[in-house]
Design a protein around this motif. Structure first.
Motif, PDB file in Angstrom:
ATOM      1  N   UNK A   1      11.974  -7.161  30.745  1.00  0.00           N
ATOM      2  CA  UNK A   1      11.031  -8.357  31.316  1.00  0.00           C
ATOM      3  C   UNK A   1       9.487  -7.822  31.005  1.00  0.00           C
ATOM      4  N   UNK A   2       9.342  -6.440  31.330  1.00  0.00           N
ATOM      5  CA  UNK A   2       8.092  -5.952  31.094  1.00  0.00           C
ATOM      6  C   UNK A   2       7.629  -5.843  29.773  1.00  0.00           C
ATOM      7  N   UNK A   3       8.542  -5.393  28.873  1.00  0.00           N
ATOM      8  CA  UNK A   3       8.380  -5.409  27.529  1.00  0.00           C
ATOM      9  C   UNK A   3       8.029  -6.730  26.726  1.00  0.00           C
ATOM     10  N   UNK A   4       8.484  -8.007  27.453  1.00  0.00           N
ATOM     11  CA  UNK A   4       8.144  -9.236  27.043  1.00  0.00           C
ATOM     12  C   UNK A   4       7.155  -9.946  27.340  1.00  0.00           C
ATOM     13  N   UNK A   5       5.973  -8.983  28.320  1.00  0.00           N
ATOM     14  CA  UNK A   5       4.997  -9.814  29.030  1.00  0.00           C
ATOM     15  C   UNK A   5       4.115  -9.815  27.843  1.00  0.00           C
ATOM     16  N   UNK A   6       3.287 -10.952  27.910  1.00  0.00           N
ATOM     17  CA  UNK A   6       2.240 -10.927  26.919  1.00  0.00           C
ATOM     18  C   UNK A   6       1.139  -9.750  27.249  1.00  0.00           C
ATOM     19  N   UNK A   7       0.764  -9.437  26.328  1.00  0.00           N
ATOM     20  CA  UNK A   7      -0.238  -8.170  26.257  1.00  0.00           C
ATOM     21  C   UNK A   7      -1.413  -8.142  27.242  1.00  0.00           C
ATOM     22  N   UNK A   8      -1.972  -9.296  27.409  1.00  0.00           N
ATOM     23  CA  UNK A   8      -3.020  -9.768  28.499  1.00  0.00           C
ATOM     24  C   UNK A   8      -2.579  -9.335  29.891  1.00  0.00           C
ATOM     25  N   UNK A   9      -1.304  -9.646  30.180  1.00  0.00           N
ATOM     26  CA  UNK A   9      -0.743  -9.579  31.439  1.00  0.00           C
ATOM     27  C   UNK A   9      -0.287  -8.266  31.885  1.00  0.00           C
ATOM     28  N   UNK A  10      -0.250  -7.472  30.861  1.00  0.00           N
ATOM     29  CA  UNK A  10      -0.032  -5.901  31.061  1.00  0.00           C
ATOM     30  C   UNK A  10      -1.182  -5.093  31.544  1.00  0.00           C
ATOM     31  N   UNK A  11      -2.313  -5.781  31.313  1.00  0.00           N
ATOM     32  CA  UNK A  11      -3.521  -5.049  31.714  1.00  0.00           C
ATOM     33  C   UNK A  11      -3.432  -4.981  33.355  1.00  0.00           C
ATOM     34  N   UNK A  12      -4.295  -4.033  33.817  1.00  0.00           N
ATOM     35  CA  UNK A  12      -4.574  -3.883  35.320  1.00  0.00           C
ATOM     36  C   UNK A  12      -5.776  -4.676  35.699  1.00  0.00           C
ATOM     37  N   UNK A  13      -6.377  -4.913  34.931  1.00  0.00           N
ATOM     38  CA  UNK A  13      -7.317  -6.175  35.191  1.00  0.00           C
ATOM     39  C   UNK A  13      -6.896  -7.497  35.174  1.00  0.00           C
ATOM     40  N   UNK A  14      -7.622  -8.427  36.047  1.00  0.00           N
ATOM     41  CA  UNK A  14      -7.157  -9.705  36.025  1.00  0.00           C
ATOM     42  C   UNK A  14      -7.283 -10.638  34.905  1.00  0.00           C
ATOM     43  N   UNK A  15      -6.092 -11.195  34.360  1.00  0.00           N
ATOM     44  CA  UNK A  15      -6.262 -11.892  33.109  1.00  0.00           C
ATOM     45  C   UNK A  15      -6.029 -13.238  33.224  1.00  0.00           C
ATOM     46  N   UNK A  16      -6.398 -14.221  32.041  1.00  0.00           N
ATOM     47  CA  UNK A  16      -6.079 -15.473  32.242  1.00  0.00           C
ATOM     48  C   UNK A  16      -4.508 -15.947  32.739  1.00  0.00           C
ATOM     49  N   UNK A  17      -4.564 -16.979  33.455  1.00  0.00           N
ATOM     50  CA  UNK A  17      -3.219 -17.183  34.161  1.00  0.00           C
ATOM     51  C   UNK A  17      -2.103 -17.307  33.130  1.00  0.00           C
ATOM     52  N   UNK A  18      -0.770 -16.828  33.382  1.00  0.00           N
ATOM     53  CA  UNK A  18       0.292 -17.213  32.313  1.00  0.00           C
ATOM     54  C   UNK A  18       0.510 -18.661  32.773  1.00  0.00           C
ATOM     55  N   UNK A  19       0.714 -19.368  31.340  1.00  0.00           N
ATOM     56  CA  UNK A  19       0.865 -21.024  31.604  1.00  0.00           C
ATOM     57  C   UNK A  19       2.343 -21.421  32.304  1.00  0.00           C
ATOM     58  N   UNK A  20       2.114 -21.910  33.343  1.00  0.00           N
ATOM     59  CA  UNK A  20       3.226 -22.471  34.137  1.00  0.00           C
ATOM     60  C   UNK A  20       3.092 -24.052  34.199  1.00  0.00           C
ATOM     61  N   UNK A  21       4.074 -24.876  33.503  1.00  0.00           N
ATOM     62  CA  UNK A  21       3.610 -26.154  33.541  1.00  0.00           C
ATOM     63  C   UNK A  21       4.519 -26.978  34.590  1.00  0.00           C
ATOM     64  N   UNK A  22       3.929 -28.105  35.091  1.00  0.00           N
ATOM     65  CA  UNK A  22       4.704 -28.797  36.197  1.00  0.00           C
ATOM     66  C   UNK A  22       5.426 -29.929  35.117  1.00  0.00           C
ATOM     67  N   UNK A  23       6.777 -30.285  35.232  1.00  0.00           N
ATOM     68  CA  UNK A  23       7.578 -31.218  34.317  1.00  0.00           C
ATOM     69  C   UNK A  23       7.035 -32.661  34.870  1.00  0.00           C
ATOM     70  N   UNK A  24       7.143 -33.593  33.783  1.00  0.00           N
ATOM     71  CA  UNK A  24       6.717 -34.913  34.310  1.00  0.00           C
ATOM     72  C   UNK A  24       7.800 -35.637  35.193  1.00  0.00           C
ATOM     73  N   UNK A  25       8.953 -35.102  35.134  1.00  0.00           N
ATOM     74  CA  UNK A  25       9.952 -35.700  36.159  1.00  0.00           C
ATOM     75  C   UNK A  25       9.681 -35.279  37.456  1.00  0.00           C
ATOM     76  N   UNK A  26       9.183 -34.150  37.526  1.00  0.00           N
ATOM     77  CA  UNK A  26       8.871 -33.390  38.823  1.00  0.00           C
ATOM     78  C   UNK A  26       7.936 -34.046  39.549  1.00  0.00           C
ATOM     79  N   UNK A  27       6.724 -34.553  38.451  1.00  0.00           N
ATOM     80  CA  UNK A  27       5.735 -34.944  39.018  1.00  0.00           C
ATOM     81  C   UNK A  27       5.918 -36.544  39.604  1.00  0.00           C
TER      82      UNK A  27
END
Length: 452
Positions: free
Chosen positions: A409-435
């Motif tokens: 899981x750690x190896x599959x993280x986007x490089x930006x998320x592996x930084x100790x500094x705050x990175x742009x949020x990982x995209x988590x989308x809400x599905x249309x059916x849930x909306x």
């Protein structure tokens, strides 16, 4: 009195209060609750879900003994109706969860409980207690593993942990995240995690010289031998090790490492390395400890400091920069009807949900979608059945299997998320059916407002 970790009283009083009221009102239909973290701390780009094994074990053991019922009766707070219900109570519900070691993000359900309402309500407090702490520590430890760039990390934090159970669970969570082991002996006995130990400054101080202390320790504990060399003068301690090394070698004793526990490690480590190398001890490793966190580890690793491993204590077991997660356990469905909380800033998404994860070429995480369980969404579903009718659905994974998943899981993280500094949020989308389901729940809530 010893704390019994399986006690059903590891809960809040208001859970029992609500159970009493549910029974009085006949509200015992099936309820669905989900555990998730509302949002990540500013100092976290991801979380690592951990603690599921302890949560399931507690559910399996859940019961009120005759002594428990007698104690509750003696408080005079509850009716015979509740006492009778608790006397027969067993967890016979269903649980869905993400696998331990899985990377998760805000608003993604990590665990779902489906059970009769009074039971599903009762288990909230202990489940949150178990899942929150290990997830907190594993997430911290994962950052340290990234910062360490392949160096050996060991948990030294039991003495500063907030209680015995916390210290043990920190050893487990950090091991899952990639730590080599722990200083806590009980963690080896209970979990099979390798324990590590050197010596304390007190051992050196009770002898008349460092050389005498090192010799005494070496002949008493020759296996995995590590000398603590900074009791008086770190460089002189390293020279002492060099002086006694031939004597120990002649006795068949190999020095494995020296440990630095104070001072400017960036300055001292190269000096100690040079002293050891000049003394034909190039094979002796340098291990560092003393108030370290991921930022210090990253700084030392990035600078190429000749340090082979780190012992991490307080900052790990207390997760000092983010000591708590905004985690919740919320009702999502009752009696077949989706439910939601509409409070400003704390609104929830209703219904039974699933998280689907998409991967880019090369296996890097590309984005998640949270939607209703019955939606059709591209990606790999993360929530899987782990308990049906109160019984496990599959064999318990070994700690090594969980650890391997965490590493992947750690190896599959986007490089930006592996930084100790705050990175742009990982995209988590809400599905249309849930909306749409949420809109329907809002309309239902609107009809409930006003005079009753």
């Amino acid at each position: 009195m010893f704390l019994e970790a399986s006690s059903p009283f590891l809960t809040d009083l208001y859970q029992l209060n609500m159970m009493e009221a549910y029974l009085a009102g006949g509200q015992t239909d099936t309820a669905v609750f989900e555990f998730f973290v509302r949002k990540l701390p500013e100092t976290r780009n991801f979380l690592m879900a951990t603690g599921l094994e302890q949560a399931l074990a507690w559910l399996e053991a859940l019961r009120f003994t005759s002594d428990d019922i007698a104690w509750l009766a003696a408080t005079g707070r509850f009716t015979p109706r509740l006492l009778d219900y608790l006397a027969d109570l067993r967890f016979d519900g269903d649980v869905h969860a993400v696998a331990e070691g899985t990377v998760v993000f805000g608003n993604e359900p990590m665990l779902r409980v489906t059970a009769p309402l009074p039971v599903a309500q009762l288990v909230e407090t202990r489940l949150m207690n178990l899942l929150h702490y290990q997830t907190l520590i594993a997430s911290k430890a994962a950052r340290m593993m990234i910062a360490g760039r392949g160096k050996t990390l060991v948990d030294f934090g039991f003495r500063r942990a907030h209680g015995a159970e916390a210290g043990l669970h920190a050893a487990r969570a950090s091991y899952i995240a990639g730590f080599a082991g722990t200083a806590t002996v009980e963690a080896e006995r209970v979990f099979g995690i390798r324990s590590f130990g050197t010596m304390a400054h007190s051992f050196v101080e009770v002898h008349e010289s460092e050389a005498e202390a090192f010799r005494a320790f070496a002949f008493a504990r020759p296996e995995g031998l590590t000398f603590l060399i900074d009791t008086y003068d770190t460089e002189e301690g390293a020279r002492t090790v060099v002086r006694i090394a031939p004597e120990l070698k002649a006795a068949g004793i190999r020095i494995g490492a020296v440990r630095l526990d104070s001072g400017d490690l960036a300055v001292l480590a190269p000096k100690v390395r040079a002293i050891l190398d000049d003394g034909d001890l190039a094979e002796v490793a340098i291990f560092a400890s003393g108030g370290l966190d991921e930022y210090a580890i990253e700084t030392l690793s990035a600078a190429g400091a000749p340090i082979d491993g780190f012992g991490v204590g307080t900052s790990l077991d207390t997760s000092d920069d983010a000591p708590a997660l905004e985690c919740v356990y919320k009702l999502q469905e009752y009696g077949g009807i989706p439910r939601k909380k509409a409070s400003p800033g704390k609104a929830t998404w209703p219904g039974r949900k699933q998280v689907w994860r998409r991967f880019a070429a090369g296996g890097c995480m590309a984005g998640d979608t949270v939607s209703t369980e019955d939606d059709r969404v591209d990606g790999t579903p993360l929530l899987v059945p782990v308990m049906t009718g109160g019984r496990r659905c599959a064999p318990v994974p070994t700690l090594e299997e969980i650890r391997e998943l965490a590493a992947a899981e750690i190896a599959a993280l986007p490089e930006a998320l592996r930084s100790l500094e705050q990175a742009p949020a990982y995209p988590v989308r809400i599905g249309e059916r849930l909306k749409r389901l949420s809109d329907e729940a809002d309309r239902r809530i609107a009809t409930m407002r006003g005079p009753q």
